[in-house]
Design a protein around this motif. Structure first.
Motif, PDB file in Angstrom:
ATOM      1  N   LEU A 119       0.845  -1.198   0.000  1.00  0.00           N
ATOM      2  CA  LEU A 119       0.000   0.000   0.000  1.00  0.00           C
ATOM      3  C   LEU A 119       0.874   1.240   0.000  1.00  0.00           C
ATOM      4  O   LEU A 119       2.005   1.227   0.510  1.00  0.00           O
ATOM      5  CB  LEU A 119      -0.905   0.028   1.242  1.00  0.00           C
ATOM      6  N   LYS A 171      -8.675   0.081   3.009  1.00  0.00           N
ATOM      7  CA  LYS A 171      -7.586  -0.144   2.048  1.00  0.00           C
ATOM      8  C   LYS A 171      -6.848  -1.445   2.353  1.00  0.00           C
ATOM      9  O   LYS A 171      -6.412  -2.165   1.442  1.00  0.00           O
ATOM     10  CB  LYS A 171      -6.619   1.042   2.081  1.00  0.00           C
ATOM     11  N   CYS A 191      -6.686  -4.650  -0.153  1.00  0.00           N
ATOM     12  CA  CYS A 191      -5.382  -5.139  -0.591  1.00  0.00           C
ATOM     13  C   CYS A 191      -5.267  -6.653  -0.416  1.00  0.00           C
ATOM     14  O   CYS A 191      -4.721  -7.358  -1.279  1.00  0.00           O
ATOM     15  CB  CYS A 191      -4.279  -4.430   0.172  1.00  0.00           C
ATOM     16  N   PRO A 209      -5.200  -8.633  -4.160  1.00  0.00           N
ATOM     17  CA  PRO A 209      -3.773  -8.290  -4.184  1.00  0.00           C
ATOM     18  C   PRO A 209      -3.348  -7.797  -5.568  1.00  0.00           C
ATOM     19  O   PRO A 209      -3.857  -8.279  -6.585  1.00  0.00           O
ATOM     20  CB  PRO A 209      -3.076  -9.610  -3.825  1.00  0.00           C
TER      21      PRO A 209
END
Length: 709
Positions: free
Chosen positions: A690, A700, A704, A708
């Motif tokens: 990130l 976030k 993620c 991914p």
């Protein structure tokens, strides 16, 4: 009427009856005099209590001065900043009461104790004004103007010299803040070059905080004001007033019962109280007299900075700016504009000249303590030289051998109004040690329960398994998620299982409570938009209920329905109850209904996520297993949030408001000391891919792990 006075009048009448050639109306005159005496005695009865009131007000002035002394000794800042005794509306009111004796023109003060008390009040006022001087640096422009005008109206006739010094210092402060502000920004940029914000080490953070601590201490408006010639002059005047008052007290000591004013015995209480205040209040101004010795003192330095006709630009810059500015008046006639402008220039030119005169006089007065200390230093160095010559010491030159390079590095962050002023090595070392003391004291307050909870998990993968975004919200508005609300909601579910040992639940509550303290720092610094602030307030309100009362939105924990045996039943009950609460609260519009709706919506989405993630396996999961699983998720969410602590600490070192900067940097040092072990333990965990600006947001992190890159 008093019987004694009446008896005296009748006796006087008998005497007068036997006399001849008594003027007409004399008995009536005597009667009027006796009546007036009686009336005066009646009216003066409350004066004793007014005297006690004055003494009490004096005590309320002494206590904050004493608190500032203790604060200075505790933090080893012997220039004694004004933390408690400051110039504001409340202090001016109390000072006005304490100064009633000099202002009372109706009551005669005939006897020695009365006169000593009146003069003592004047000395007490000098002491208070000298103590209040650094507090001017904590005010903005409007507050400075308001308080100086209030002080001028009240005390212009009594303490003109100190009032001029206060005004002179106020004008200097206005410009010096701008200079220090620009230097602080340059120093901050220099400090950021050595700091990697994504995962800085503890040592890097300590150095970063130390650099800002040096900038904050040396760039403090109070410190700058204390080191000025005006403060030194006010300290000298304060000491002279104290010495004079001591002489008066020695002369009055044999007449302590000789008072004759309407205040009666209370005037003695005022005298003693304010004398104690004078003695205690002299310590800080006396110490500030020598604050300029924080800079290296030499004959050249004295010549450069105390020359009679040299006045630094920051003393007069604000007046020059006003002189060159235009008066915002809408006048149609050109001649009126010319007259007003010329009049303004004339008045400000006189003010500039007066300001320079006051500064020159203050510098001449300030030479007294400087030469006094130089004499002491010369004697000290002579003594050391004699000891070396006599062979009593052979290691003098080794002293402080490890400090010069360290101080040279720190000197880059020393803020000063003049480039040719240099901070003494001992002062720089003392300031550096003070931040180390704050960090070491904070290290003793490590959140041990939180550390144990963080050690129970590794990595951050569990955060992505509870994706609340895949569950549609119960309300039309899709509230954002925040760290604290997710943590509180998961903790509520974990503590609702009735078969879990109470010690484990209590340990989890203590760990989460400690963790939320630091989560709050992260959210306030990095999630400060309106939409996040509302969610955070809802989380804090819910946590108060869960932690203190062990209830969730009015439902008792654990086992809120008293018939819940399996984890699935418990999770399903929370989901159904949350849905019902949101439906019922849609009609409410106050903050309480909003927070309830937010909390219930969060519970619904998390419980639905738990049910969806386990599918049919949840029937075989025991309460113990789900408790451990939820504890692991809580641990990883806390760990993910706290990876932002280094950035928070770095941001707390940069505060835009100069008056609050010292407190903010001290908070950063305290936070660093408390979380050093946490930061070290999280260094080994690999962060997701990130951007640094995305790390403060839990959404976030979930995105993620679910998607991914």
């Amino acid at each position: 009427m008093d019987l004694s006075l009446l008896s005296t009048y009748f006796q006087l009448q008998k005497v007068l009856a036997s006399c001849t050639n008594i003027p007409d109306g004399f008995p009536e005159f005597v009667w009027k005099s006796i009546s007036q005496t009686e009336m005066q005695n009646k009216f003066s009865k409350p004066m004793t209590w007014i005297g006690i009131y004055i003494a009490a007000a004096s005590v309320f002035c002494i206590l904050p001065m004493l608190a500032d002394l203790l604060h200075g000794f505790k933090n080893k800042t012997l220039w004694f900043s004004c933390k408690y005794f400051t110039l504001n509306a409340a202090s001016l009111t109390v000072i006005a009461v304490a100064m009633k004796l000099p202002m009372d023109l109706n009551n005669s003060m005939p006897n020695p104790v009365d006169q000593a008390a009146k003069l003592g009040s004047m000395a007490f006022m000098c002491i208070m004004m000298a103590n209040l001087l650094p507090s001017l640096a904590t005010m903005d422009s409007k507050e400075l103007l308001t308080n100086i005008i209030a002080l001028a109206i009240f005390y212009v006739a009594m303490l003109l010299v100190l009032l001029m010094i206060h005004t002179c210092s106020a004008l200097m402060i206005l410009n010096s803040k701008q200079i220090l502000e620009s230097e602080y920004k340059a120093g901050h940029e220099r400090a950021l070059k050595d700091l990697e914000l994504r995962q800085p080490t503890v040592e890097k953070l300590k150095q970063h905080v130390s650099n800002h601590w040096i900038m904050t201490e040396t760039g403090s408006p109070q410190f700058t004001t204390v080191c000025s010639a005006t403060t030194s002059a006010s300290g000298v005047i304060c000491v002279l007033s104290t010495l004079l008052h001591i002489v008066i007290m020695l002369h009055t000591r044999t007449h302590m019962k000789d008072y004759g004013s309407d205040y009666k015995w209370s005037v003695l209480v005022i005298l003693i109280t304010q004398f104690i205040g004078v003695l205690l209040g002299t310590i800080a101004p006396l110490s500030r007299c020598f604050a300029s010795l924080s800079f290296k003192v030499s004959i050249k330095w004295i010549w450069n900075h105390f020359r009679v006709f040299k006045v630094e630009s920051y003393y007069t810059r604000k007046l020059y700016d006003w002189k060159q500015s235009r008066i915002p008046l809408k006048l149609s006639r050109r001649r009126c504009k010319i007259v007003i402008q010329d009049l303004k220039v004339l008045i400000l030119s006189l003010c500039i000249g007066f300001q320079k005169t006051v500064v020159v006089v203050c510098k001449m007065i300030a030479l007294i303590p400087i030469f006094f200390v130089i004499g002491i230093l010369c004697c000290f160095h002579c003594w050391k030289w004699l000891k070396v010559m006599l062979g009593a010491s052979n290691s003098v030159s080794v002293e402080g051998s490890g400090q010069p390079q360290h101080n040279k590095d720190l000197s880059l962050y020393v803020l000063q109004l003049q480039d040719d002023m240099e901070l003494a090595d001992k002062t720089l070392t003392c300031i550096s040690k003070s931040v180390d003391c704050v960090i070491k004291r904070a290290e003793k307050q490590q959140p041990n329960n939180l550390m144990k909870l963080l050690e129970e998990s590794s990595g951050f993968e569990e955060i992505g398994k509870y994706d609340v975004q895949c569950i549609p919200p119960l309300t039309k508005e899709n509230y954002v998620d925040c760290w604290s609300l997710s943590i509180v909601t998961l903790t509520t579910i974990a503590m609702s299982f009735s078969n879990i040992q109470k010690t484990k639940v209590d340990r989890l509550l203590r760990s989460v409570s400690e963790g939320l303290t630091y989560v709050k720092h992260v959210e306030e610094m990095l999630n400060a938009t309106d939409e996040y602030v509302t969610i955070q307030k809802a989380a804090r309100t819910l946590w108060l209920e869960v932690d203190v009362y062990h209830t969730w939105l009015g439902n008792k924990l654990p086992n809120p329905a008293n018939k819940l045996n399996t984890p699935k039943e418990t999770v399903q009950w929370f989901s159904d109850t949350a849905e019902y609460i949101v439906t019922e609260n849609m009609k409410g519009s106050d903050d309480s209904s909003l927070y309830t709706s937010i909390s219930a919506n969060s519970m619904y989405r998390i419980t639905q996520t738990i049910l969806a993630s386990h599918h049919a396996d949840i029937d075989q999961v025991s309460q113990e297993e789900l408790f451990v699983k939820l504890s692991s998720v809580i641990s990883q969410i806390l760990a993910a949030c706290l990876t932002n602590l280094p950035r928070v600490i770095a941001m707390k070192c940069l505060t835009s408001v100069i008056e609050k900067r010292e407190e903010s940097v001290q908070t950063a040092a305290q936070l660093l000391g408390e979380t050093m072990q946490i930061i070290n333990s999280l260094q080994d965990r690999e962060l997701p891919s990130l951007n640094p600006d995305e790390l403060p947001f839990i959404d976030k992190w979930r995105e993620c792990f679910l998607h991914p890159p």
